[in-house]
Design a protein around this motif. Structure first.
Motif, PDB file in Angstrom:
ATOM      1  N   ALA A  78      -4.194  16.138  -2.942  1.00 29.53           N
ATOM      2  CA  ALA A  78      -4.551  16.359  -4.353  1.00 29.53           C
ATOM      3  C   ALA A  78      -3.606  15.581  -5.264  1.00 29.53           C
ATOM      4  O   ALA A  78      -4.027  15.005  -6.272  1.00 29.53           O
ATOM      5  N   ILE A  79      -2.325  15.543  -4.909  1.00 30.43           N
ATOM      6  CA  ILE A  79      -1.350  14.761  -5.676  1.00 30.43           C
ATOM      7  C   ILE A  79      -1.739  13.288  -5.631  1.00 30.43           C
ATOM      8  O   ILE A  79      -1.733  12.596  -6.660  1.00 30.43           O
ATOM      9  N   LEU A  80      -2.101  12.801  -4.441  1.00 33.71           N
ATOM     10  CA  LEU A  80      -2.517  11.407  -4.297  1.00 33.71           C
ATOM     11  C   LEU A  80      -3.754  11.121  -5.146  1.00 33.71           C
ATOM     12  O   LEU A  80      -3.842  10.079  -5.798  1.00 33.71           O
ATOM     13  N   GLU A  81      -4.684  12.045  -5.161  1.00 30.13           N
ATOM     14  CA  GLU A  81      -5.895  11.860  -5.965  1.00 30.13           C
ATOM     15  C   GLU A  81      -5.558  11.778  -7.453  1.00 30.13           C
ATOM     16  O   GLU A  81      -6.123  10.957  -8.182  1.00 30.13           O
ATOM     17  N   ASP A  82      -4.607  12.602  -7.892  1.00 26.45           N
ATOM     18  CA  ASP A  82      -4.161  12.523  -9.295  1.00 26.45           C
ATOM     19  C   ASP A  82      -3.582  11.146  -9.594  1.00 26.45           C
ATOM     20  O   ASP A  82      -3.866  10.554 -10.637  1.00 26.45           O
ATOM     21  N   TRP A  83      -2.744  10.652  -8.684  1.00 30.63           N
ATOM     22  CA  TRP A  83      -2.168   9.310  -8.872  1.00 30.63           C
ATOM     23  C   TRP A  83      -3.279   8.259  -8.928  1.00 30.63           C
ATOM     24  O   TRP A  83      -3.246   7.350  -9.750  1.00 30.63           O
ATOM     25  N   GLU A  84      -4.248   8.388  -8.035  1.00 30.07           N
ATOM     26  CA  GLU A  84      -5.340   7.419  -8.003  1.00 30.07           C
ATOM     27  C   GLU A  84      -6.091   7.411  -9.335  1.00 30.07           C
ATOM     28  O   GLU A  84      -6.389   6.348  -9.882  1.00 30.07           O
ATOM     29  N   TYR A  85      -6.380   8.578  -9.899  1.00 34.16           N
ATOM     30  CA  TYR A  85      -7.069   8.649 -11.190  1.00 34.16           C
ATOM     31  C   TYR A  85      -6.228   8.025 -12.299  1.00 34.16           C
ATOM     32  O   TYR A  85      -6.758   7.350 -13.187  1.00 34.16           O
ATOM     33  N   LYS A  86      -4.923   8.235 -12.254  1.00 32.56           N
ATOM     34  CA  LYS A  86      -4.045   7.627 -13.262  1.00 32.56           C
ATOM     35  C   LYS A  86      -4.104   6.110 -13.177  1.00 32.56           C
ATOM     36  O   LYS A  86      -4.144   5.421 -14.197  1.00 32.56           O
ATOM     37  N   GLU A 145       0.894  -1.161   0.000  1.00 33.49           N
ATOM     38  CA  GLU A 145       0.000   0.000   0.000  1.00 33.49           C
ATOM     39  C   GLU A 145       0.927   1.203   0.000  1.00 33.49           C
ATOM     40  O   GLU A 145       1.782   1.337   0.861  1.00 33.49           O
ATOM     41  N   CYS A 146       0.830   2.058  -0.988  1.00 35.37           N
ATOM     42  CA  CYS A 146       1.831   3.130  -1.139  1.00 35.37           C
ATOM     43  C   CYS A 146       1.216   4.515  -1.259  1.00 35.37           C
ATOM     44  O   CYS A 146       1.800   5.406  -1.877  1.00 35.37           O
ATOM     45  N   SER A 147       0.064   4.721  -0.656  1.00 37.83           N
ATOM     46  CA  SER A 147      -0.617   6.013  -0.764  1.00 37.83           C
ATOM     47  C   SER A 147       0.238   7.165  -0.256  1.00 37.83           C
ATOM     48  O   SER A 147       0.340   8.211  -0.903  1.00 37.83           O
ATOM     49  N   ARG A 148       0.840   7.006   0.905  1.00 40.56           N
ATOM     50  CA  ARG A 148       1.623   8.099   1.490  1.00 40.56           C
ATOM     51  C   ARG A 148       2.817   8.453   0.603  1.00 40.56           C
ATOM     52  O   ARG A 148       3.099   9.621   0.372  1.00 40.56           O
ATOM     53  N   ALA A 149       3.519   7.443   0.111  1.00 39.73           N
ATOM     54  CA  ALA A 149       4.689   7.689  -0.740  1.00 39.73           C
ATOM     55  C   ALA A 149       4.290   8.442  -2.008  1.00 39.73           C
ATOM     56  O   ALA A 149       4.999   9.352  -2.440  1.00 39.73           O
ATOM     57  N   LEU A 150       3.164   8.081  -2.609  1.00 42.96           N
ATOM     58  CA  LEU A 150       2.712   8.770  -3.818  1.00 42.96           C
ATOM     59  C   LEU A 150       2.311  10.208  -3.518  1.00 42.96           C
ATOM     60  O   LEU A 150       2.620  11.115  -4.284  1.00 42.96           O
ATOM     61  N   ALA A 151       1.637  10.414  -2.392  1.00 40.00           N
ATOM     62  CA  ALA A 151       1.220  11.768  -2.023  1.00 40.00           C
ATOM     63  C   ALA A 151       2.428  12.669  -1.770  1.00 40.00           C
ATOM     64  O   ALA A 151       2.421  13.844  -2.125  1.00 40.00           O
ATOM     65  N   LEU A 152       3.467  12.098  -1.172  1.00 42.83           N
ATOM     66  CA  LEU A 152       4.673  12.874  -0.850  1.00 42.83           C
ATOM     67  C   LEU A 152       5.699  12.844  -1.981  1.00 42.83           C
ATOM     68  O   LEU A 152       6.751  13.475  -1.870  1.00 42.83           O
ATOM     69  N   LEU A 153       5.400  12.066  -3.043  1.00 43.03           N
ATOM     70  CA  LEU A 153       6.355  11.861  -4.141  1.00 43.03           C
ATOM     71  C   LEU A 153       7.689  11.382  -3.570  1.00 43.03           C
ATOM     72  O   LEU A 153       8.757  11.899  -3.880  1.00 43.03           O
TER      73      LEU A 153
END
Length: 198
Positions: free
Chosen positions: A151-159, A123-131
């Motif tokens: 918002a960054i995490l949401e962009d990753w989720e949509y991708k 599960e990598c939500s935090r890492a994606l949000a923080l890049l």
């Protein structure tokens, strides 16, 4: 023989160089020209994608057939870890905000040796949000993230929703054990009902 010697004399007369020096310099100029011109792209080719040869080694390799994603349903963090690419027969999975995605199509990115291999099976939500690529950030903890990071995490989720199939959902360890216990209780109850019917 007369033509050859007259050409050599003309080279010496016009250049002041011996024929050997003249041809050596001419050959070097051709090599330099080809090397320098290869460094630049013509305007017509500027916007074209790079061409990668399909030939590897001495024979053509057939691409691996795409597997249909297997729907896993609810699995735990511990179960997710086994889908990190260490077993080539299992799909590569990754979770974002508790949703599990089959990223096998991006094996060259998420598989062993890939630039994002550390995310596979986790599960990598935090890492994606923080890049972030820090191991301590590769988790699902969203506490302390500000609006821009969410918002960054949401962009990753949509991708990921657009690119990879969703195959399951992460659940806490105790919930899975509770579900197994409920299923076992239901099975025992069904067996008791069958015994009473006899």
């Amino acid at each position: 023989m007369g033509f050859y010697s007259s050409v050599m004399e003309e080279i010496t007369f016009y250049t002041g160089l011996s024929p050997a020096a003249f041809f050596t310099i001419a050959a070097m100029m051709i090599v330099v020209y080809r090397t320098v011109s290869a460094m630049f792209v013509s305007p017509e080719d500027y916007n074209k994608p790079p061409v990668i040869s399909a030939r590897t080694g001495s024979r053509f390799e057939e691409p691996e057939p795409r597997r249909e994603p297997v729907q896993l349903g609810e699995i735990t963090y511990r179960e997710l870890r086994s889908y990190n690419g260490s077993d080539p027969n299992k799909p590569l999975l990754m979770a974002i905000k508790g949703q599990i995605y089959d990223v096998s199509a991006g094996r060259n990115f998420y598989g062993p040796g890939g630039p994002y291999a550390m995310f596979a099976g986790k599960e990598c939500s935090r890492a994606l949000a923080l890049l972030s690529f820090k191991p301590e950030d590769i988790n699902g903890n969203l506490e302390g993230l500000d609006e821009s990071e969410l918002a960054i995490l949401e962009d990753w989720e949509y991708k990921f929703i657009e690119k990879y199939p969703k195959v399951g959902q992460l659940v806490p360890e105790h919930r899975t054990l509770q579900n197994e216990h409920t299923e076992q209780s239901q099975e025992n109850l069904n067996n008791e009902c069958k015994d009473e019917a006899k």
